[in-house]
Design an enzyme around this catalytic site. Structure first.
Site, PDB file in Angstrom:
ATOM      1  N   HIS A  86      -3.485   4.461  -2.107  1.00  0.00           N
ATOM      2  CA  HIS A  86      -4.468   3.631  -1.397  1.00  0.00           C
ATOM      3  C   HIS A  86      -5.008   4.376  -0.170  1.00  0.00           C
ATOM      4  CE1 HIS A  86      -1.908   0.363  -3.325  1.00  0.00           C
ATOM      5  NE2 HIS A  86      -3.111   0.093  -3.781  1.00  0.00           N
ATOM      6  N   LEU A 124       0.813  -1.223   0.000  1.00  0.00           N
ATOM      7  CA  LEU A 124       0.000   0.000   0.000  1.00  0.00           C
ATOM      8  C   LEU A 124       0.846   1.274   0.000  1.00  0.00           C
ATOM      9  CD1 LEU A 124      -2.624  -1.190   2.651  1.00  0.00           C
ATOM     10  CD2 LEU A 124      -2.734  -1.441   0.159  1.00  0.00           C
TER      11      LEU A 124
END
Ligand code: PAF
Length: 254
Positions: A37, A33
């Site tokens: 995100h 991530l």
């Protein structure tokens, strides 16, 4: 924050949340991530009392085994980031459970998925649509958050949700960029120092050229860039290029 690995348990929780009338915001990811995100999770947090993040490196959407095997993974870091973003549930299913049917059943779109990414990565969107349909059926969200960096993916998922009459709002969130313009992507970590320094050229050229042809001509002048496509379609310019072993995609609104 709860970590859920079993599909049955995730379904039970989704059922309970739906019974309680709590709106679920869902952010599906393949992990590793980054701030892009985080922006999806932040939007979900604003819109819904419950946010669910899934982390699943989906094997069926990779058309090259080396890309799948080399896909970056750092679950520990992902969980820290999820917690920081006040995720309620992290769903981390197992591929044998997700593909209990051994991928006998697939979602096939026969028009837009054949263009752009679909033309260069055969089977990619069938893998994406199939796994997203499975995830949506398990998590049963009211709102789904996707990044516009993968604009073609976002539109295909939006169309699938509508084609199958699923009561889900698909929300496209703006692409997050590094200070030099490079679109944030989990794959950027694969770029070496020289490639990373050159990578922002992609966005710059897409955004400043008058036509797709002009953009392509500018990009091919760079020795280390191999252009896969630059195409203008429905007031958006899309491109995919290789920088060494790393494939980058980006798009801009025209
Ligand atoms: O964009 C991604 O990370 C993936 O394609 C998705 C939507 C999580 C499906 O595997």
């Amino acid at each position: 924050m709860q970590i859920i690995k079993s599909i049955a348990q995730m379904q039970d929780i989704a059922q309970q949340l739906n019974n309680q009338g709590k709106s679920i915001g869902f952010v599906p990811t393949m992990g590793f991530l980054h701030a892009g995100h985080e922006s999806l999770l932040a939007q979900s947090r604003v819109d819904n009392p419950i946010s669910i993040l899934s982390i699943f490196v989906n094997p069926t959407q990779f058309n090259q085994a080396s890309d799948f095997e080399g896909y970056p993974i750092d679950l520990e870091k992902d969980l820290v980031l999820a917690k920081k973003n006040q995720v309620d549930y992290v769903f981390i299913p197992d591929k044998t459970e997700i593909y209990v049917d051994a991928y006998r059943y697939q979602v096939q779109e026969n028009q837009h998925s054949m263009l752009l990414e679909g033309e260069h990565r055969p089977g990619h969107f069938t893998g994406v649509l199939t796994v997203v349909l499975k995830l949506l059926n398990i998590v049963r969200p009211q709102k789904l958050y996707l990044g516009k960096k993968d604009y073609q993916q976002y539109r295909l998922i939006q169309d699938m949700v509508s084609a199958f009459f699923m009561p889900i709002e698909v929300i496209g969130c703006e692409t997050l960029r590094e200070i030099d313009g490079l679109a944030m992507s989990s794959r950027n970590v694969r770029l070496n120092t020289e490639e990373r320094a050159l990578a922002p050229v992609l966005y710059d050229v897409l955004a400043t050229s008058k036509t797709a042809y002009e953009a392509q001509e500018k990009l091919i002048k760079y020795d280390f860039i191999k252009v896969e496509y630059v195409t203008d379609l429905e007031s958006r310019r899309y491109a995919a290029v290789w920088l060494g072993q790393t494939r980058l995609i980006d798009n801009v609104e025209l």
